[in-house]
Design a protein around this motif. Structure first.
Motif, PDB file in Angstrom:
ATOM      1  N   GLN A   1       0.827  -1.198   0.000  1.00  0.00           N
ATOM      2  CA  GLN A   1       0.000   0.000   0.000  1.00  0.00           C
ATOM      3  C   GLN A   1       0.870   1.260   0.000  1.00  0.00           C
ATOM      4  OE1 GLN A   1      -3.808   0.429   1.196  1.00  0.00           O
ATOM      5  NE2 GLN A   1      -4.087  -1.527   2.247  1.00  0.00           N
ATOM      6  N   TRP A   2       2.041   1.191   0.593  1.00  0.00           N
ATOM      7  CA  TRP A   2       2.990   2.316   0.519  1.00  0.00           C
ATOM      8  C   TRP A   2       3.381   2.552  -0.929  1.00  0.00           C
ATOM      9  CZ3 TRP A   2       7.892   3.078  -1.324  1.00  0.00           C
ATOM     10  CH2 TRP A   2       8.574   4.209  -0.888  1.00  0.00           C
ATOM     11  N   ALA A   3       3.747   1.486  -1.648  1.00  0.00           N
ATOM     12  CA  ALA A   3       4.169   1.620  -3.043  1.00  0.00           C
ATOM     13  C   ALA A   3       3.023   2.107  -3.930  1.00  0.00           C
ATOM     14  CB  ALA A   3       4.704   0.285  -3.563  1.00  0.00           C
ATOM     15  N   ALA A   4       1.817   1.683  -3.604  1.00  0.00           N
ATOM     16  CA  ALA A   4       0.652   2.050  -4.408  1.00  0.00           C
ATOM     17  C   ALA A   4       0.073   3.409  -4.027  1.00  0.00           C
ATOM     18  CB  ALA A   4      -0.438   0.980  -4.270  1.00  0.00           C
ATOM     19  N   SER A   5       0.620   4.022  -2.974  1.00  0.00           N
ATOM     20  CA  SER A   5       0.122   5.311  -2.465  1.00  0.00           C
ATOM     21  C   SER A   5      -1.313   5.230  -1.964  1.00  0.00           C
ATOM     22  CB  SER A   5       0.233   6.402  -3.537  1.00  0.00           C
ATOM     23  OG  SER A   5       1.578   6.572  -3.938  1.00  0.00           O
ATOM     24  N   THR A   6      -1.775   4.019  -1.646  1.00  0.00           N
ATOM     25  CA  THR A   6      -3.116   3.848  -1.097  1.00  0.00           C
ATOM     26  C   THR A   6      -3.084   3.691   0.419  1.00  0.00           C
ATOM     27  OG1 THR A   6      -3.010   1.436  -1.314  1.00  0.00           O
ATOM     28  CG2 THR A   6      -3.859   2.674  -3.204  1.00  0.00           C
ATOM     29  N   GLY A   7      -1.870   3.619   0.979  1.00  0.00           N
ATOM     30  CA  GLY A   7      -1.724   3.286   2.387  1.00  0.00           C
ATOM     31  C   GLY A   7      -1.554   4.479   3.289  1.00  0.00           C
ATOM     32  N   CYS A   8      -0.874   4.247   4.430  1.00  0.00           N
ATOM     33  CA  CYS A   8      -0.793   5.256   5.469  1.00  0.00           C
ATOM     34  C   CYS A   8       0.402   6.183   5.293  1.00  0.00           C
ATOM     35  CB  CYS A   8      -0.744   4.593   6.840  1.00  0.00           C
ATOM     36  SG  CYS A   8       0.472   3.282   6.971  1.00  0.00           S
ATOM     37  N   ASP A   9       1.200   5.997   4.248  1.00  0.00           N
ATOM     38  CA  ASP A   9       2.305   6.908   3.991  1.00  0.00           C
ATOM     39  C   ASP A   9       1.748   8.248   3.533  1.00  0.00           C
ATOM     40  OD1 ASP A   9       5.187   7.517   3.519  1.00  0.00           O
ATOM     41  OD2 ASP A   9       4.448   7.767   1.470  1.00  0.00           O
ATOM     42  N   ALA A  10       2.441   9.320   3.891  1.00  0.00           N
ATOM     43  CA  ALA A  10       1.930  10.655   3.602  1.00  0.00           C
ATOM     44  C   ALA A  10       2.281  11.150   2.204  1.00  0.00           C
ATOM     45  CB  ALA A  10       2.471  11.648   4.628  1.00  0.00           C
ATOM     46  N   GLN A  11       3.196  10.479   1.522  1.00  0.00           N
ATOM     47  CA  GLN A  11       3.548  10.920   0.179  1.00  0.00           C
ATOM     48  C   GLN A  11       2.371  10.730  -0.771  1.00  0.00           C
ATOM     49  OE1 GLN A  11       6.428  12.061  -1.870  1.00  0.00           O
ATOM     50  NE2 GLN A  11       6.534  13.077   0.114  1.00  0.00           N
ATOM     51  N   PRO A  12       2.128  11.667  -1.659  1.00  0.00           N
ATOM     52  CA  PRO A  12       1.013  11.538  -2.598  1.00  0.00           C
ATOM     53  C   PRO A  12       1.324  10.561  -3.718  1.00  0.00           C
ATOM     54  CG  PRO A  12       2.199  13.574  -3.000  1.00  0.00           C
ATOM     55  CD  PRO A  12       2.811  12.967  -1.770  1.00  0.00           C
ATOM     56  N   TYR A  13       0.330  10.370  -4.563  1.00  0.00           N
ATOM     57  CA  TYR A  13       0.412   9.341  -5.600  1.00  0.00           C
ATOM     58  C   TYR A  13       1.486   9.597  -6.639  1.00  0.00           C
ATOM     59  CZ  TYR A  13      -2.278  12.850  -8.177  1.00  0.00           C
ATOM     60  OH  TYR A  13      -2.692  14.005  -8.776  1.00  0.00           O
ATOM     61  N   PHE A  14       2.003  10.837  -6.740  1.00  0.00           N
ATOM     62  CA  PHE A  14       2.960  11.093  -7.807  1.00  0.00           C
ATOM     63  C   PHE A  14       4.384  10.669  -7.459  1.00  0.00           C
ATOM     64  CE2 PHE A  14       2.011  15.257  -5.771  1.00  0.00           C
ATOM     65  CZ  PHE A  14       3.219  15.485  -5.131  1.00  0.00           C
ATOM     66  N   ARG A  15       4.555   9.953  -6.341  1.00  0.00           N
ATOM     67  CA  ARG A  15       5.837   9.288  -6.110  1.00  0.00           C
ATOM     68  C   ARG A  15       5.857   8.030  -6.973  1.00  0.00           C
ATOM     69  NH1 ARG A  15       5.930   7.223  -0.580  1.00  0.00           N
ATOM     70  NH2 ARG A  15       4.500   5.739  -1.526  1.00  0.00           N
ATOM     71  N   ILE A  16       6.655   8.040  -8.016  1.00  0.00           N
ATOM     72  CA  ILE A  16       6.723   6.917  -8.955  1.00  0.00           C
ATOM     73  C   ILE A  16       8.199   6.586  -9.188  1.00  0.00           C
ATOM     74  CG2 ILE A  16       6.144   6.091 -11.267  1.00  0.00           C
ATOM     75  CD1 ILE A  16       3.866   8.156 -11.313  1.00  0.00           C
ATOM     76  N   PHE A  17       8.594   5.379  -8.883  1.00  0.00           N
ATOM     77  CA  PHE A  17       9.984   4.979  -9.064  1.00  0.00           C
ATOM     78  C   PHE A  17      10.306   4.837 -10.552  1.00  0.00           C
ATOM     79  CE2 PHE A  17       9.372   3.905  -4.700  1.00  0.00           C
ATOM     80  CZ  PHE A  17      10.639   3.877  -4.122  1.00  0.00           C
ATOM     81  N   ASN A  18      11.427   5.376 -10.956  1.00  0.00           N
ATOM     82  CA  ASN A  18      11.931   5.174 -12.306  1.00  0.00           C
ATOM     83  C   ASN A  18      12.853   3.961 -12.276  1.00  0.00           C
ATOM     84  OD1 ASN A  18      13.676   5.253 -14.612  1.00  0.00           O
ATOM     85  ND2 ASN A  18      13.051   7.372 -14.967  1.00  0.00           N
ATOM     86  N   PRO A  19      12.495   2.857 -12.923  1.00  0.00           N
ATOM     87  CA  PRO A  19      13.295   1.628 -12.803  1.00  0.00           C
ATOM     88  C   PRO A  19      14.700   1.751 -13.380  1.00  0.00           C
ATOM     89  CG  PRO A  19      11.617   1.384 -14.494  1.00  0.00           C
ATOM     90  CD  PRO A  19      11.320   2.668 -13.790  1.00  0.00           C
ATOM     91  N   VAL A  20      14.904   2.670 -14.303  1.00  0.00           N
ATOM     92  CA  VAL A  20      16.239   2.840 -14.879  1.00  0.00           C
ATOM     93  C   VAL A  20      17.138   3.649 -13.948  1.00  0.00           C
ATOM     94  CG1 VAL A  20      17.576   3.768 -16.818  1.00  0.00           C
ATOM     95  CG2 VAL A  20      15.388   2.629 -17.242  1.00  0.00           C
ATOM     96  N   THR A  21      16.645   4.769 -13.444  1.00  0.00           N
ATOM     97  CA  THR A  21      17.475   5.564 -12.547  1.00  0.00           C
ATOM     98  C   THR A  21      17.722   4.831 -11.225  1.00  0.00           C
ATOM     99  OG1 THR A  21      15.516   6.750 -11.729  1.00  0.00           O
ATOM    100  CG2 THR A  21      16.731   7.739 -13.561  1.00  0.00           C
TER     101      THR A  21
END
Length: 498
Positions: A392-412
């Protein structure tokens, strides 16, 4: 004077004698104490017949039985449904109380309620003891008396509240004399085969088992703990403790680990930063336990209910993407290496759990619950609270405060945390001859570089199944329809966002 003449300790996620809060409590309150472990068929029957975790448990139970025998007791072993086995055993032994470590998973809570009702009908007490965590339930609350829903303030409260007594080991040597031997005497440990499992040496976990194995890993980690904050994110480096599976099955206590980390943190100096970061990871574990305790609905739904309105990718194309993700065929080397690691070993580095989860949800647009279920089957150290919280942290649906636009770039992420490609080359050997610069995104390499490395995209290694920059825009649009209030805490991983 003892509170009970006879007691029965039901060992579950605490497969050890040392610093076992449940066992210590029973020994301190009963004149005679029996101990039992149940190979739970309600869990085992759903597992593959070569499940590594069953072999780990089996080896650890064997060592536990030996330790109890050396102390003058016997480990009673049953194979069946504990809701039937525990009341029946308690009745046959004539005990007045059954003791168990408190569990926080909804299915386990329901199981324990069923056992408690059956024992109550028999006039037998059922006592649950805090053992898996330092602080539980409502021991850490906000100033308003509510459970925390963001990690950083929870961590601050945890560190402010913890005292040496909270981290002290449980049990006194003098109490071991209360261990009792059942009328039938020494118990035979059922074999894996007799329970329907066959786990080859190649399938077993590549770590030592049992309480002794946990101690061995801790002794190896303690000299490295000072550098944990520097090394923990690099999958090709020996940075983690590798103790997560031991914590999961309780072959070492959380108090032992937290005590070591807390003491090193307070000493400061060179070891302080590494110890502080490691202790924070242990506190994350407790935080997710408490989220599960206070919000059991997260097992099936988003912690932030508004996100259940997201329309995830479905259909044949999404199913094909999911299968490619499971098998390590996404076309992104770091993602594929991580997925092959979990498939081959049952282990995945924590940084890569975040990267692969973000990729499934935010590059493929696939429901986080599908990935969570796959990890539940594949991970040696699967723990419902941590697995659900992490997804849920990775999906931004959980209790983390970061919004949904935290998206990991797999190359960087690959370039930053596996710069020489040591990890990728180990698990994606078909790319091993590529130079470092081309290894992280082989589709960007010039044709001659690919030819020199013996790589033909589409034959030796797949091209990317999705363009990350395009997927990122689609994810932002998918999430933008959901409006949730922003939290003030930026979380511990904010720097990972694009």
């Amino acid at each position: 004077m003892s509170e009970f003449q006879k007691g029965l300790v039901w060992l579950r996620r605490d497969l050890r004698c040392t610093d076992n809060a449940t066992l210590a409590h029973a020994l301190a309150t009963c004149a005679e104490v029996y101990a039992v472990f149940v190979f739970d068929t309600t869990i085992l029957d759903a597992l593959p017949r070569d499940d590594r975790r069953v072999a780990f448990i089996h080896d650890s139970v064997r060592e536990l039985a030996t330790s109890l025998a050396d102390a003058g007791g016997v480990l009673i072993v049953r194979h069946g449904d504990p809701t039937e086995a525990i009341p029946a055993l308690a009745k046959s032994l004539g005990v007045q109380a059954v003791f168990a470590g408190r569990d926080y998973e909804p299915a386990a809570v329901a199981r324990d309620r069923s056992v408690a009702r059956s024992l109550d009908d028999l006039g037998i007490a059922f006592e649950v003891v805090k053992d898996q965590v330092i602080f539980e339930a409502s021991e850490i609350l906000t100033a308003q008396g509510e459970p925390y829903s963001v990690f950083t303030p929870y961590r601050r409260a945890w560190l402010k509240q913890v005292r040496p007594v909270d981290l002290a080991p449980h049990g006194r040597q003098s109490d071991w004399q209360h261990l009792a031997v059942p009328p039938e005497g020494k118990q035979a440990l059922p074999s894996l085969a007799s329970m329907g499992f066959e786990v080859s040496d190649a399938r077993r976990m590549a770590i030592p088992t049992g309480e002794s194995g946990a101690r061995q890993l801790l002794d190896d980690f303690l000299p490295r703990m000072a550098h944990y904050h520097e090394r923990r994110d690099y999958p090709a480096v020996r940075g983690p403790s590798y103790l997560s599976v031991h914590l999961r099955f309780g072959t070492i206590s959380i108090r032992t680990l937290a005590r070591e980390a807390h003491a090193a943190m307070l000493r400061g100096g060179d070891a302080g930063s590494g110890a502080q970061t490691w202790l924070s990871e242990l506190i994350w574990r407790e935080f997710y336990f408490m989220i599960l305790h206070h919000h059991p609905g997260v097992v099936a739904s988003a912690f932030k209910p508004a996100y259940d309105a997201i329309e995830w990718a479905t259909g044949n194309a999404a199913d094909a993407d999911f299968q490619a993700w499971c098998e390590g065929r996404t076309g992104y080397p770091l993602v594929d290496a991580a997925m092959r690691q979990i498939h081959q070993t049952g282990y995945m580095h924590n940084r890569l759990r975040m990267v692969t989860a973000s990729f499934l949800v935010k590059d493929f647009g696939i429901d986080w619950r599908r990935g969570e279920a796959y990890f539940a089957r594949a991970l040696n150290d699967f723990d419902l609270a941590a697995n659900n919280g992490g997804w849920q942290w990775a999906a931004s649906t959980g209790c983390d405060a970061q919004p949904y636009f935290r998206i990991f770039n797999p190359v960087t992420q690959s370039e930053k945390f596996d710069p020489q490609g040591r990890f990728i080359r180990k698990y994606v050997p078909e790319l091993a001859n590529l130079p470092d610069k081309a290894l992280h995104a082989p589709w960007r390499a010039d044709p001659q570089t690919l030819r020199d490395a013996g790589v033909t995209l589409g034959r030796d290694y797949p091209p990317p199944r999705v363009a990350h920059d395009v997927a990122r825009k689609e994810t932002l649009a998918r999430y933008a329809v959901v409006k949730t209030p922003a939290a003030s805490d930026k979380g511990d991983h904010a720097a990972d966002a694009e």
